[in-house]
Write an enzyme that holds these catalytic residues in place. Structure first.
Site, mmCIF file in Angstrom:
data_model
loop_
_atom_site.group_PDB
_atom_site.id
_atom_site.type_symbol
_atom_site.label_atom_id
_atom_site.label_comp_id
_atom_site.label_asym_id
_atom_site.label_seq_id
_atom_site.Cartn_x
_atom_site.Cartn_y
_atom_site.Cartn_z
ATOM 1 N N PRO A 1 -7.558 -12.185 -41.300
ATOM 2 C CA PRO A 1 -7.866 -12.951 -40.213
ATOM 3 C C PRO A 1 -7.101 -13.720 -39.660
ATOM 4 O O PRO A 1 -5.893 -13.916 -39.917
ATOM 5 C CB PRO A 1 -9.141 -13.632 -40.542
ATOM 6 C CG PRO A 1 -8.725 -14.039 -42.183
ATOM 7 C CD PRO A 1 -7.789 -12.864 -42.398
ATOM 8 N N CYS A 2 -7.342 -14.644 -38.310
ATOM 9 C CA CYS A 2 -6.501 -15.455 -37.544
ATOM 10 C C CYS A 2 -5.970 -16.471 -38.789
ATOM 11 O O CYS A 2 -6.778 -16.984 -39.350
ATOM 12 C CB CYS A 2 -7.061 -16.038 -36.625
ATOM 13 S SG CYS A 2 -6.234 -17.495 -35.694
ATOM 14 N N PRO A 3 -4.748 -16.662 -38.805
ATOM 15 C CA PRO A 3 -3.596 -16.530 -37.687
ATOM 16 C C PRO A 3 -2.801 -15.403 -38.511
ATOM 17 O O PRO A 3 -1.555 -15.077 -38.103
ATOM 18 C CB PRO A 3 -3.039 -17.863 -37.735
ATOM 19 C CG PRO A 3 -2.911 -18.235 -39.170
ATOM 20 C CD PRO A 3 -4.236 -17.988 -39.841
ATOM 21 N N MET A 4 -3.114 -14.856 -39.320
ATOM 22 C CA MET A 4 -2.525 -14.009 -40.338
ATOM 23 C C MET A 4 -1.765 -12.701 -39.424
ATOM 24 O O MET A 4 -0.557 -12.438 -39.700
ATOM 25 C CB MET A 4 -3.059 -13.263 -41.592
ATOM 26 C CG MET A 4 -3.594 -14.350 -42.543
ATOM 27 S SD MET A 4 -2.097 -15.387 -42.942
ATOM 28 C CE MET A 4 -1.135 -14.363 -43.711
ATOM 29 N N ASP B 1 -8.952 -7.788 -36.745
ATOM 30 C CA ASP B 1 -9.504 -9.042 -36.140
ATOM 31 C C ASP B 1 -9.595 -8.980 -34.589
ATOM 32 O O ASP B 1 -8.480 -8.611 -34.001
ATOM 33 C CB ASP B 1 -8.093 -10.312 -36.421
ATOM 34 C CG ASP B 1 -8.388 -11.536 -35.658
ATOM 35 O OD1 ASP B 1 -9.329 -11.761 -35.485
ATOM 36 O OD2 ASP B 1 -7.202 -11.939 -35.481
#
Lengths: 79, 192
Positions: free
Chosen positions: A16-19, A43
Protein backbone atom coordinates in the site's frame (compact mmCIF):
# COMPACT_ATOMS: atom_id res chain seq x y z
CA UNK A 1 2.11 -9.24 -24.69
CA UNK A 2 2.77 -5.57 -24.24
CA UNK A 3 3.58 -3.06 -26.92
CA UNK A 4 6.49 -1.66 -24.92
CA UNK A 5 10.04 -2.97 -24.91
CA UNK A 6 10.42 -3.47 -21.18
CA UNK A 7 13.85 -3.49 -19.51
CA UNK A 8 12.60 -4.54 -16.08
CA UNK A 9 9.43 -5.79 -14.41
CA UNK A 10 8.65 -4.62 -10.90
CA UNK A 11 6.13 -6.60 -8.89
CA UNK A 12 4.73 -4.29 -6.20
CA UNK A 13 1.49 -6.16 -5.67
CA UNK A 14 0.15 -6.09 -2.10
CA UNK A 15 2.09 -2.97 -1.14
CA UNK A 16 0.00 0.00 0.00
CA UNK A 17 0.81 3.71 -0.03
CA UNK A 18 3.55 5.01 0.08
CA UNK A 19 5.47 1.86 -0.84
CA UNK A 20 4.82 1.74 -4.61
CA UNK A 21 6.36 5.16 -5.33
CA UNK A 22 9.12 4.61 -2.79
CA UNK A 23 10.12 1.33 -4.49
CA UNK A 24 9.76 2.99 -7.88
CA UNK A 25 12.15 5.77 -6.87
CA UNK A 26 14.66 3.20 -5.64
CA UNK A 27 14.44 1.13 -8.84
CA UNK A 28 14.34 3.83 -11.51
CA UNK A 29 18.13 4.17 -11.55
CA UNK A 30 18.58 0.45 -12.14
CA UNK A 31 17.65 0.96 -15.80
CA UNK A 32 19.29 3.24 -18.35
CA UNK A 33 17.81 6.56 -19.48
CA UNK A 34 15.24 5.81 -22.17
CA UNK A 35 14.49 2.32 -20.87
CA UNK A 36 11.11 1.21 -19.61
CA UNK A 37 10.02 -0.38 -16.33
CA UNK A 38 6.80 -2.32 -16.16
CA UNK A 39 5.14 -2.05 -12.74
CA UNK A 40 2.40 -4.21 -11.27
CA UNK A 41 0.55 -2.86 -8.24
CA UNK A 42 -2.68 -3.50 -6.37
CA UNK A 43 -2.80 -0.05 -4.77
CA UNK A 44 -5.60 1.92 -6.51
CA UNK A 45 -3.84 5.17 -5.54
CA UNK A 46 -1.03 4.22 -7.92
CA UNK A 47 -3.19 5.22 -10.88
CA UNK A 48 -2.89 8.85 -9.81
CA UNK A 49 0.39 8.61 -7.91
CA UNK A 50 2.67 7.28 -10.64
CA UNK A 51 1.84 10.10 -13.08
CA UNK A 52 2.31 12.57 -10.17
CA UNK A 53 5.63 10.98 -9.27
CA UNK A 54 6.76 11.07 -12.91
CA UNK A 55 5.70 14.71 -13.26
CA UNK A 56 7.78 15.70 -10.21
CA UNK A 57 10.84 13.59 -10.97
CA UNK A 58 10.91 14.32 -14.69
CA UNK A 59 10.17 10.81 -15.91
CA UNK A 60 7.28 9.58 -18.03
CA UNK A 61 4.34 7.26 -17.52
CA UNK A 62 3.68 5.80 -20.98
CA UNK A 63 0.59 3.84 -20.09
CA UNK A 64 -1.53 2.69 -17.17
CA UNK A 65 -3.74 -0.35 -17.55
CA UNK A 66 -6.39 -1.42 -15.09
CA UNK A 67 -6.42 -5.20 -15.22
CA UNK A 68 -8.40 -7.67 -13.24
CA UNK A 69 -6.95 -7.64 -9.74
CA UNK A 70 -3.99 -5.41 -10.53
CA UNK A 71 -2.77 -2.27 -12.23
CA UNK A 72 -0.08 -2.29 -14.88
CA UNK A 73 2.03 0.84 -15.34
CA UNK A 74 4.78 1.51 -17.88
CA UNK A 75 7.36 4.02 -16.75
CA UNK A 76 10.09 5.41 -18.98
CA UNK A 77 13.24 6.78 -17.38
CA UNK A 78 13.97 10.19 -18.88
CA UNK A 79 16.56 11.51 -16.44
CA UNK B 1 -1.92 66.92 -32.47
CA UNK B 2 0.63 64.13 -32.46
CA UNK B 3 3.25 65.85 -30.30
CA UNK B 4 1.45 65.45 -26.96
CA UNK B 5 0.66 61.84 -27.83
CA UNK B 6 4.34 61.06 -28.48
CA UNK B 7 5.35 62.79 -25.28
CA UNK B 8 2.76 60.82 -23.39
CA UNK B 9 4.10 57.60 -24.89
CA UNK B 10 7.66 58.52 -23.90
CA UNK B 11 6.67 59.25 -20.32
CA UNK B 12 4.77 56.00 -20.22
CA UNK B 13 7.81 54.15 -21.52
CA UNK B 14 10.08 55.79 -18.93
CA UNK B 15 7.60 54.89 -16.24
CA UNK B 16 7.65 51.27 -17.33
CA UNK B 17 11.45 51.24 -17.35
CA UNK B 18 11.47 52.63 -13.85
CA UNK B 19 9.01 49.97 -12.68
CA UNK B 20 11.08 47.18 -14.20
CA UNK B 21 14.19 48.49 -12.45
CA UNK B 22 12.30 48.56 -9.14
CA UNK B 23 11.06 45.01 -9.67
CA UNK B 24 14.53 43.81 -10.55
CA UNK B 25 15.82 45.25 -7.29
CA UNK B 26 13.08 43.49 -5.32
CA UNK B 27 13.77 40.13 -6.98
CA UNK B 28 17.45 40.47 -6.09
CA UNK B 29 16.50 41.17 -2.49
CA UNK B 30 14.43 37.99 -2.29
CA UNK B 31 17.57 36.02 -1.53
CA UNK B 32 18.25 32.35 -2.13
CA UNK B 33 15.96 30.54 -4.52
CA UNK B 34 13.69 27.89 -3.14
CA UNK B 35 14.88 24.31 -3.22
CA UNK B 36 12.90 21.21 -4.02
CA UNK B 37 12.64 20.58 -0.30
CA UNK B 38 9.97 19.71 2.28
CA UNK B 39 10.29 21.10 5.80
CA UNK B 40 7.88 19.53 8.24
CA UNK B 41 7.27 20.23 11.90
CA UNK B 42 6.27 17.06 13.73
CA UNK B 43 4.63 18.55 16.81
CA UNK B 44 2.24 15.73 17.69
CA UNK B 45 3.14 12.58 19.51
CA UNK B 46 0.05 10.70 18.34
CA UNK B 47 0.34 7.47 16.41
CA UNK B 48 -1.98 8.59 13.60
CA UNK B 49 -0.22 11.90 13.08
CA UNK B 50 3.20 10.26 13.21
CA UNK B 51 2.09 7.78 10.56
CA UNK B 52 0.86 10.63 8.36
CA UNK B 53 4.15 12.52 8.88
CA UNK B 54 6.31 9.54 7.99
CA UNK B 55 4.22 8.53 4.96
CA UNK B 56 4.42 12.08 3.57
CA UNK B 57 8.15 12.24 4.39
CA UNK B 58 9.04 8.97 2.65
CA UNK B 59 6.71 9.81 -0.23
CA UNK B 60 8.37 13.22 -0.69
CA UNK B 61 11.82 11.62 -0.61
CA UNK B 62 10.64 9.20 -3.30
CA UNK B 63 9.53 12.19 -5.37
CA UNK B 64 13.12 13.37 -5.32
CA UNK B 65 12.60 16.03 -2.65
CA UNK B 66 15.03 16.76 0.13
CA UNK B 67 13.14 16.17 3.37
CA UNK B 68 13.78 17.70 6.79
CA UNK B 69 11.64 16.73 9.78
CA UNK B 70 11.67 18.87 12.92
CA UNK B 71 10.49 16.96 15.95
CA UNK B 72 9.31 19.27 18.67
CA UNK B 73 7.15 19.16 21.80
CA UNK B 74 5.11 15.92 22.03
CA UNK B 75 6.80 14.71 18.86
CA UNK B 76 10.13 14.32 20.66
CA UNK B 77 8.72 11.53 22.86
CA UNK B 78 8.23 9.45 19.72
CA UNK B 79 12.00 9.53 19.17
CA UNK B 80 12.78 7.84 22.48
CA UNK B 81 14.23 4.36 22.51
CA UNK B 82 11.81 1.67 23.64
CA UNK B 83 14.17 0.52 26.37
CA UNK B 84 16.39 3.54 26.84
CA UNK B 85 16.93 4.95 30.29
CA UNK B 86 18.90 7.86 31.54
CA UNK B 87 20.30 8.47 34.99
CA UNK B 88 20.56 11.64 36.97
CA UNK B 89 17.12 13.10 36.22
CA UNK B 90 15.34 15.45 38.58
CA UNK B 91 11.83 14.75 39.85
CA UNK B 92 9.94 16.65 37.13
CA UNK B 93 11.96 15.02 34.36
CA UNK B 94 11.26 11.61 35.83
CA UNK B 95 7.54 12.43 35.92
CA UNK B 96 7.56 13.46 32.26
CA UNK B 97 9.49 10.33 31.46
CA UNK B 98 6.82 8.18 33.07
CA UNK B 99 3.84 10.01 31.61
CA UNK B 100 4.97 10.29 28.02
CA UNK B 101 5.15 7.38 25.55
CA UNK B 102 8.46 5.60 25.55
CA UNK B 103 9.11 5.65 21.84
CA UNK B 104 7.06 5.51 18.65
CA UNK B 105 5.50 2.11 19.35
CA UNK B 106 3.98 3.33 22.62
CA UNK B 107 2.12 6.22 20.99
CA UNK B 108 -1.68 6.24 20.83
CA UNK B 109 -4.33 7.43 18.40
CA UNK B 110 -5.39 11.06 18.73
CA UNK B 111 -9.01 9.94 18.41
CA UNK B 112 -10.89 6.72 19.15
CA UNK B 113 -8.14 5.40 21.38
CA UNK B 114 -10.77 3.91 23.72
CA UNK B 115 -8.33 2.96 26.44
CA UNK B 116 -5.92 1.44 23.95
CA UNK B 117 -8.50 -0.71 22.15
CA UNK B 118 -8.72 1.63 19.15
CA UNK B 119 -4.94 1.77 18.81
CA UNK B 120 -4.66 -2.03 18.99
CA UNK B 121 -7.41 -2.37 16.40
CA UNK B 122 -5.69 0.03 14.01
CA UNK B 123 -2.37 -1.78 14.39
CA UNK B 124 -4.12 -5.07 13.64
CA UNK B 125 -5.78 -3.58 10.58
CA UNK B 126 -2.49 -2.15 9.33
CA UNK B 127 -0.85 -5.54 9.63
CA UNK B 128 -3.72 -7.19 7.78
CA UNK B 129 -3.56 -4.63 4.98
CA UNK B 130 0.23 -4.84 4.86
CA UNK B 131 0.58 -1.11 5.59
CA UNK B 132 4.08 -0.11 6.69
CA UNK B 133 4.53 0.24 10.46
CA UNK B 134 6.27 3.20 12.10
CA UNK B 135 9.35 0.97 12.49
CA UNK B 136 9.41 0.27 8.76
CA UNK B 137 8.72 3.91 7.88
CA UNK B 138 11.57 5.18 10.08
CA UNK B 139 13.95 2.63 8.57
CA UNK B 140 12.90 3.59 5.06
CA UNK B 141 13.20 7.30 5.86
CA UNK B 142 16.76 6.69 7.04
CA UNK B 143 17.60 4.87 3.82
CA UNK B 144 16.05 7.64 1.70
CA UNK B 145 18.13 10.31 3.42
CA UNK B 146 15.29 11.98 5.32
CA UNK B 147 16.88 14.24 7.94
CA UNK B 148 15.56 14.43 11.47
CA UNK B 149 16.18 17.54 13.57
CA UNK B 150 15.22 17.45 17.23
CA UNK B 151 14.16 20.55 19.11
CA UNK B 152 16.76 21.06 21.81
CA UNK B 153 14.41 23.08 23.99
CA UNK B 154 11.72 20.39 23.99
CA UNK B 155 14.35 17.85 25.03
CA UNK B 156 15.32 20.11 27.89
CA UNK B 157 11.73 20.93 28.92
CA UNK B 158 10.67 17.30 29.08
CA UNK B 159 13.95 16.25 30.61
CA UNK B 160 14.90 13.84 27.82
CA UNK B 161 18.58 13.01 27.53
CA UNK B 162 20.35 12.30 24.28
CA UNK B 163 21.17 8.73 25.27
CA UNK B 164 17.41 8.04 25.36
CA UNK B 165 16.96 9.01 21.71
CA UNK B 166 16.92 6.46 18.88
CA UNK B 167 19.88 5.76 16.64
CA UNK B 168 19.02 7.29 13.30
CA UNK B 169 21.46 7.87 10.45
CA UNK B 170 20.73 11.57 10.06
CA UNK B 171 19.75 13.08 13.39
CA UNK B 172 20.77 16.41 14.86
CA UNK B 173 19.76 18.61 17.81
CA UNK B 174 18.77 22.11 16.77
CA UNK B 175 16.86 25.26 17.65
CA UNK B 176 14.13 27.24 15.92
CA UNK B 177 16.54 29.20 13.72
CA UNK B 178 17.65 26.00 11.99
CA UNK B 179 14.06 25.14 11.19
CA UNK B 180 13.32 28.62 9.88
CA UNK B 181 16.43 28.62 7.74
CA UNK B 182 15.35 25.33 6.15
CA UNK B 183 11.69 26.28 5.79
CA UNK B 184 12.32 29.61 4.09
CA UNK B 185 14.19 27.79 1.34
CA UNK B 186 11.63 25.00 1.01
CA UNK B 187 8.88 24.88 -1.57
CA UNK B 188 6.75 22.92 0.84
CA UNK B 189 6.20 23.40 4.57
CA UNK B 190 3.94 21.39 6.82
CA UNK B 191 2.97 21.38 10.49
CA UNK B 192 1.60 18.12 11.83
Amino acid sequence: MSAHAVAKVLDLKGLPCPMPVVKMSQEINSVKVGEIIEVHTTDPGSLADFPAWADTTGNEVLETKQREGSIQIFVKRLK
Amino acid sequence: MSAPATMQATTHYQDLEFQIAELRKKVEELGPAQENKLSMIVFSGDLDKLLASMIIATGAAAMGMKVVLFFTFWGTAALRKANGDARGKDFMSKMFGWMLPKGRNKTKLSQMNMGGMGTAMLKGLMKKKNAPSLDQLFEMAGQLGVEIKVCEMSMDLMGFKREEIIDYPNLEYVGVATFLNHSRKSINQLFI
